[in-house]
Design an enzyme around this catalytic site. Structure first.
Site, short mmCIF file in Angstrom:
data_model
loop_
_atom_site.label_atom_id
_atom_site.label_comp_id
_atom_site.label_asym_id
_atom_site.label_seq_id
_atom_site.Cartn_x
_atom_site.Cartn_y
_atom_site.Cartn_z
N ALA A 1 5.23 -2.69 3.76
CA ALA A 1 4.85 -1.47 4.49
C ALA A 1 5.76 -0.33 4.06
CB ALA A 1 4.98 -1.71 5.98
N GLU B 1 -8.06 -3.23 -17.88
CA GLU B 1 -6.65 -3.65 -17.92
C GLU B 1 -6.12 -3.89 -16.51
OE1 GLU B 1 -4.18 -1.58 -16.72
OE2 GLU B 1 -5.55 0.08 -16.24
N CYS C 1 -3.59 5.42 -10.33
CA CYS C 1 -4.66 4.41 -10.30
C CYS C 1 -5.27 4.28 -8.90
CB CYS C 1 -4.13 3.08 -10.79
SG CYS C 1 -3.54 3.18 -12.48
#
Ligand code: UGA
Length: 462
Positions: free
Chosen positions: A272, A168, A280
């Site tokens: 940044a 996914e 993940c």
């Protein structure tokens, strides 16, 4: 957005399948809801009975825009239900998604015990001709192990079971949209029959223009890790540039704009700040590095990416210390605790890593987040929580913006200035408009941009 997500998917022609989804975490629940939304008959399965009971009432266990509406609608229409009984979920399924968690082991490797258990459940209950779809993020080679378990345990079905990899690309906060209107659907399989079945399964989504990319299984598994590692690398790259900008009096936002205008680089993932978090990137990057070493290639870029990400937090602590001198007993207000906006997920949240570093240095840390406060407090009990941003900044010696929730754009900064003890704003996401901050009489410390003193400052001390 929900309206658009709920467009009449079921009117798009579809060969309806019985779909089972093992695991109802972020990926599993979004898979359940999107498969039901396009017209399949779906059963979600999870070992957590309390969660199953809530899901059957249409209550999502996490905050994700659009998910609860579609969940309720699909339940009402009789296309979605949940069970903790694997026999009930898997017995008549034509397609089974494996969406269980793959957390990191102590050495960084992906822990695949839940994947193995899911494969064994499938082997026990599945009927012939089912397609088994590995969706969890796993090291290359895992779908082969799943296939091995199935064929080993069900010699009778060995010739008929199809195993595919279908990683996914959902982002928390926009996962429903990503699932229903994806850039691409990746399918790794070893037979044309498997690709045909996957095209049928995703039929309505493909009809609306999504591309389905076909590869072999190992390539699909590796490509998923390659994508996440590349995106993490972009973030660390710009965070490295931010450090250089701070040393050279340059502006990282403008550098990113210049870089991003080159189509070969692209503008995304060049913000940044405090670095990447969530369930993940941090774990996938380390798992990818471990896999690489196991396969015999030491991929030094990957460890540098993780190191620069850690350094982004160190740099922010340094910035806060520079702005406050000593941290002991200083009150630091963190705006945003989730690892990114539009989610209540605090797993590996840079905001909480920062909070814990500040607590270690003796600061009093108070946090505000529109969705993630409860989970943040559970994760870090010493963190004080306020349920209103103005209460959080009251008497603060320093405000740190950690998560760029849209609502922070409309904060009344004049009011903030009146409430704080010291007029210091550290922007860990470069989300504030600098002029707005400084003209409210607040000193502004962004990331990778020159510090900006307050306009018309009355007093640095309360
Ligand atoms: C990420 C990927 O973007 C998805 O494609 C993938 O499917 C998913 O992981 C997964 O493997 O399940 P997600 O973790 O939900 O999705 O969030 P992102 O939007 O990618 O953000 C990750 C982190 O990077 C956040 O902490 C965010 O604040 C940070 N980030 C992002 C930056 O610091 N700078 C940026 O420019 C972009």
């Amino acid at each position: 957005m929900t309206q658009r997500l709920m467009e009449a998917w079921v009117e798009t022609p579809l060969e309806q399948m019985n779909v089972a989804v093992i695991g109802t975490g972020h990926v599993g629940l979004i898979t359940c809801v999107s498969m039901a939304a396009i017209g399949h008959s779906v059963r979600g399965m999870d070992i957590d009975e309390a969660k199953i009971a809530k899901l059957n009432l249409g209550i999502s266990p996490f905050h994700e825009p659009g998910v609860e509406d579609l969940l309720r609608k699909s339940i009402e229409q009789g296309r979605l239900s949940f069970t903790s009984d694997p026999g009930e979920a898997l017995g008549d399924a034509d397609a089974i998604f494996i969406c269980v968690g793959t957390p990191a082991r102590a050495n960084g490797e992906a822990n695949l015990i839940a994947v193995e258990q899911a494969a064994r459940d499938v082997a026990r209950y599945t009927k012939s001709g089912t397609i088994v779809i590995e969706k969890s993020t796993v090291p290359a080679g895992t779908a082969r192990r799943v296939e091995w378990v199935l064929k080993h345990e069900r010699v009778d079905l060995a010739a008929e079971l199809l195993v595919v990899s279908n990683p996914e690309f959902l982002r928390e906060g926009s996962a429903m949209r990503d699932a229903l209107y994806p850039d691409r659907i990746l399918v790794g399989a070893e037979s044309s029959q498997a690709f045909t079945r996957m095209r049928r399964l995703y039929g309505p989504i493909l009809e609306r223009g999504a591309e389905l990319i076909e590869t072999d299984i190992a390539t699909a598994e590796l490509a998923k890790h390659a994508c996440n590692a590349f995106l993490a690398m972009k973030i660390s790259y710009i965070n490295g540039i931010a450090r250089l900008c701070e040393l050279a009096d340059a502006d990282v936002v403008d550098v990113a704009r210049v870089m991003g205008s080159d189509p070969r680089i692209g503008p995304h993932f060049l913000s940044a700040g405090l670095g990447y978090g969530g369930f993940c990137f941090p774990k996938d990057l380390i798992a990818f590095e471990r896999l690489s070493v196991q396969l015999g290639y030491d991929f030094p870029l990957l460890s540098a990416v993780a190191r620069i990400n850690d350094d982004a937090i160190d740099n922010t602590v340094r910035k806060i210390r520079d702005a406050l001198w000593n941290l002991e007993d200083k009150r630091v207000a963190l705006l945003g605790l989730a690892f990114k906006p539009d989610t209540d997920d605090v797993r590996f949240s840079p905001a909480l890593t920062l909070a814990s570093r500040l607590l270690d240095e003796g600061a009093v840390v108070v946090g505000y987040d529109p969705q993630a406060a409860t989970d943040a407090k559970a994760e870090l009990p010493d963190l004080l929580i306020e349920h209103d941003p103005y209460d959080a900044v009251r008497d603060a010696h320093c405000i740190v913006l950690c998560t760029e929730w849209a609502e922070f754009q409309s904060l009344d900064l004049d009011r903030v200035r009146e409430l704080v003890a010291y007029p210091v704003v550290v922007d860990g996401r470069n989300a504030f408009e600098p002029d707005r901050v400084t003209s409210a009489g607040l000193h502004y410390y962004p990331t990778g941009r020159p510090d900006m003193p307050a306009h018309a400052l009355e007093s640095v001390h309360a």
